[in-house]
Write a protein that holds these residues in place. Sequence first.
Motif, PDB file in Angstrom:
ATOM      1  N   ASN A  84       1.800  16.189   2.670  1.00 46.69           N
ATOM      2  CA  ASN A  84       0.696  15.961   3.614  1.00 46.69           C
ATOM      3  C   ASN A  84       0.632  14.538   4.160  1.00 46.69           C
ATOM      4  O   ASN A  84      -0.175  14.266   5.048  1.00 46.69           O
ATOM      5  CB  ASN A  84      -0.665  16.340   2.988  1.00 46.69           C
TER       6      ASN A  84
ATOM      7  N   LEU B  53       0.627  13.736   7.810  1.00 50.43           N
ATOM      8  CA  LEU B  53      -0.604  13.893   8.603  1.00 50.43           C
ATOM      9  C   LEU B  53      -1.393  12.597   8.741  1.00 50.43           C
ATOM     10  O   LEU B  53      -2.423  12.566   9.407  1.00 50.43           O
ATOM     11  CB  LEU B  53      -1.514  14.947   7.954  1.00 50.43           C
ATOM     12  N   LEU B  54      -0.921  11.551   8.121  1.00 45.50           N
ATOM     13  CA  LEU B  54      -1.671  10.282   8.132  1.00 45.50           C
ATOM     14  C   LEU B  54      -1.986   9.833   9.547  1.00 45.50           C
ATOM     15  O   LEU B  54      -1.147   9.936  10.449  1.00 45.50           O
ATOM     16  CB  LEU B  54      -0.857   9.179   7.448  1.00 45.50           C
TER      17      LEU B  54
ATOM     18  N   ARG C 151      -6.021  12.729  10.460  1.00 45.60           N
ATOM     19  CA  ARG C 151      -7.223  13.261   9.821  1.00 45.60           C
ATOM     20  C   ARG C 151      -7.625  12.368   8.660  1.00 45.60           C
ATOM     21  O   ARG C 151      -6.814  11.615   8.146  1.00 45.60           O
ATOM     22  CB  ARG C 151      -6.977  14.686   9.295  1.00 45.60           C
ATOM     23  N   GLN C 152      -8.890  12.475   8.251  1.00 45.16           N
ATOM     24  CA  GLN C 152      -9.444  11.734   7.106  1.00 45.16           C
ATOM     25  C   GLN C 152      -9.161  10.220   7.147  1.00 45.16           C
ATOM     26  O   GLN C 152      -8.750   9.631   6.138  1.00 45.16           O
ATOM     27  CB  GLN C 152      -8.911  12.322   5.795  1.00 45.16           C
TER      28      GLN C 152
ATOM     29  N   TYR D 256      -7.947   7.634   4.119  1.00 46.05           N
ATOM     30  CA  TYR D 256      -6.548   7.177   4.102  1.00 46.05           C
ATOM     31  C   TYR D 256      -6.216   6.136   5.170  1.00 46.05           C
ATOM     32  O   TYR D 256      -5.072   5.677   5.249  1.00 46.05           O
ATOM     33  CB  TYR D 256      -5.615   8.386   4.249  1.00 46.05           C
TER      34      TYR D 256
ATOM     35  N   ASN E 127       5.002   7.451  -3.165  1.00 48.51           N
ATOM     36  CA  ASN E 127       3.673   8.040  -3.017  1.00 48.51           C
ATOM     37  C   ASN E 127       3.886   9.539  -3.092  1.00 48.51           C
ATOM     38  O   ASN E 127       4.262  10.179  -2.103  1.00 48.51           O
ATOM     39  CB  ASN E 127       3.004   7.650  -1.694  1.00 48.51           C
TER      40      ASN E 127
ATOM     41  N   GLY F  74       1.770  11.819  -3.400  1.00 52.76           N
ATOM     42  CA  GLY F  74       0.655  12.642  -2.923  1.00 52.76           C
ATOM     43  C   GLY F  74       0.060  13.440  -4.068  1.00 52.76           C
ATOM     44  O   GLY F  74      -0.011  12.972  -5.209  1.00 52.76           O
ATOM     45  N   ALA F  75      -0.332  14.665  -3.776  1.00 51.53           N
ATOM     46  CA  ALA F  75      -0.996  15.490  -4.795  1.00 51.53           C
ATOM     47  C   ALA F  75      -0.068  15.880  -5.944  1.00 51.53           C
ATOM     48  O   ALA F  75      -0.546  16.212  -7.041  1.00 51.53           O
ATOM     49  CB  ALA F  75      -1.575  16.742  -4.141  1.00 51.53           C
TER      50      ALA F  75
ATOM     51  N   HIS G 184      -0.513  14.451  -9.496  1.00 46.16           N
ATOM     52  CA  HIS G 184      -1.462  14.978 -10.479  1.00 46.16           C
ATOM     53  C   HIS G 184      -1.022  16.309 -11.083  1.00 46.16           C
ATOM     54  O   HIS G 184      -1.720  16.882 -11.912  1.00 46.16           O
ATOM     55  CB  HIS G 184      -2.838  15.161  -9.811  1.00 46.16           C
TER      56      HIS G 184
ATOM     57  N   HIS H 168      -0.396   4.568  -4.039  1.00 42.58           N
ATOM     58  CA  HIS H 168      -1.402   5.420  -3.403  1.00 42.58           C
ATOM     59  C   HIS H 168      -2.195   4.607  -2.407  1.00 42.58           C
ATOM     60  O   HIS H 168      -2.556   3.450  -2.692  1.00 42.58           O
ATOM     61  CB  HIS H 168      -2.355   6.022  -4.440  1.00 42.58           C
ATOM     62  N   LEU H 169      -2.483   5.211  -1.285  1.00 40.39           N
ATOM     63  CA  LEU H 169      -3.320   4.552  -0.272  1.00 40.39           C
ATOM     64  C   LEU H 169      -4.733   4.353  -0.808  1.00 40.39           C
ATOM     65  O   LEU H 169      -5.326   3.286  -0.672  1.00 40.39           O
ATOM     66  CB  LEU H 169      -3.371   5.418   0.994  1.00 40.39           C
ATOM     67  N   SER H 170      -5.263   5.416  -1.387  1.00 41.94           N
ATOM     68  CA  SER H 170      -6.637   5.377  -1.893  1.00 41.94           C
ATOM     69  C   SER H 170      -6.649   4.970  -3.366  1.00 41.94           C
ATOM     70  O   SER H 170      -5.619   5.049  -4.046  1.00 41.94           O
ATOM     71  CB  SER H 170      -7.278   6.765  -1.731  1.00 41.94           C
TER      72      SER H 170
ATOM     73  N   ARG I 143      -8.043  13.528  -9.777  1.00 43.14           N
ATOM     74  CA  ARG I 143      -7.056  12.553  -9.274  1.00 43.14           C
ATOM     75  C   ARG I 143      -6.849  11.382 -10.250  1.00 43.14           C
ATOM     76  O   ARG I 143      -6.007  10.524 -10.030  1.00 43.14           O
ATOM     77  CB  ARG I 143      -7.491  11.989  -7.917  1.00 43.14           C
TER      78      ARG I 143
HETATM   79  O1  CA2 Z   1      -4.113   7.980  -1.877  1.00 49.11           O
HETATM   80  C1  CA2 Z   1      -2.978   8.480  -1.809  1.00 49.11           C
HETATM   81  O2  CA2 Z   1      -2.036   7.905  -1.274  1.00 49.11           O
HETATM   82  C2  CA2 Z   1      -2.737   9.891  -2.343  1.00 49.11           C
HETATM   83  O3  CA2 Z   1      -1.449   9.937  -2.919  1.00 49.11           O
HETATM   84  C3  CA2 Z   1      -2.830  10.819  -1.147  1.00 49.11           C
HETATM   85  C4  CA2 Z   1      -2.752  12.292  -1.518  1.00 49.11           C
HETATM   86  C5  CA2 Z   1      -3.740  12.640  -2.621  1.00 49.11           C
HETATM   87  O4  CA2 Z   1      -3.572  13.978  -3.027  1.00 49.11           O
HETATM   88  C6  CA2 Z   1      -3.577  11.718  -3.818  1.00 49.11           C
HETATM   89  O5  CA2 Z   1      -4.573  12.060  -4.764  1.00 49.11           O
HETATM   90  C7  CA2 Z   1      -3.750  10.278  -3.416  1.00 49.11           C
HETATM   91  C8  CA2 Z   1      -3.082  13.165  -0.305  1.00 49.11           C
HETATM   92  C9  CA2 Z   1      -2.282  12.862   0.917  1.00 49.11           C
HETATM   93  C10 CA2 Z   1      -2.865  13.665   2.029  1.00 49.11           C
HETATM   94  O6  CA2 Z   1      -2.813  12.903   3.187  1.00 49.11           O
HETATM   95  C11 CA2 Z   1      -3.550  13.314   4.233  1.00 49.11           C
HETATM   96  C12 CA2 Z   1      -3.565  12.472   5.309  1.00 49.11           C
HETATM   97  C13 CA2 Z   1      -4.317  12.818   6.411  1.00 49.11           C
HETATM   98  C14 CA2 Z   1      -5.031  13.983   6.434  1.00 49.11           C
HETATM   99  C15 CA2 Z   1      -5.007  14.827   5.347  1.00 49.11           C
HETATM  100  C16 CA2 Z   1      -4.246  14.484   4.239  1.00 49.11           C
END
Ligand code: CA2
Length: 147
Positions: free
Chosen positions: A11, A14-15, A18-19, A23, A74, A76-77, A80, A100-102, A111
């Motif tokens: 995902n 998609l950076l 969205r959201q 992110y 990174n 992502g999900a 976890h 991780h970005l967040s 998470r």
């Molecule tokens: O904070 C991060 O970089 C994460 O790895 C991002 C993952 C999340 O599952 C991890 O817990 C933390 C999710 C990436 C999804 O990225 C998106 C970007 C835009 C819109 C939707 C999803």
Amino acid sequence: MTSILVLNGPNLNLLGQRQPDVYGSATLADIEKMCRAKAKSLGVDLEFRQSNDEGALLDMIHAARGVHIGIILNAGAYTHTSIALRDAISSVELPVIELHLSNIHAREEFRHHSYISGVSLGMICGFGAAGYPMAVEALHRHLGGAG
Ligand code: CA2
């Protein structure tokens, strides 16, 4: 051989779309540019990849041995959920920085646990896109560069 692999999981393509509250507004292409600029300033090569497929990520980690000096991941999900990614990191015998970005520890409980942290050199989280060039610099420094 002074090449760093930056690997992005599901995902993250998609950076920027969205959201942005979670992110940030940078796209993955923007982040790649940031990483390339940092790598150039440090005199190292950089490969930047993304996949939504866990198996493809495993293959890229396996293929990194003998090609790259370290990996910024990174996941992502999959961070976890994936014991397979953890095992791949353990087996590749390269330093891996978890990214991780967040700030995953300030988010939902599910998470907070990472299968990757225990087999990584270190982890950078919570600094958004800026964390990527930080990780490039940290890896370079770890491997004996001036940073
Ligand atoms: O904070 C991060 O970089 C994460 O790895 C991002 C993952 C999340 O599952 C991890 O817990 C933390 C999710 C990436 C999804 O990225 C998106 C970007 C835009 C819109 C939707 C999803």
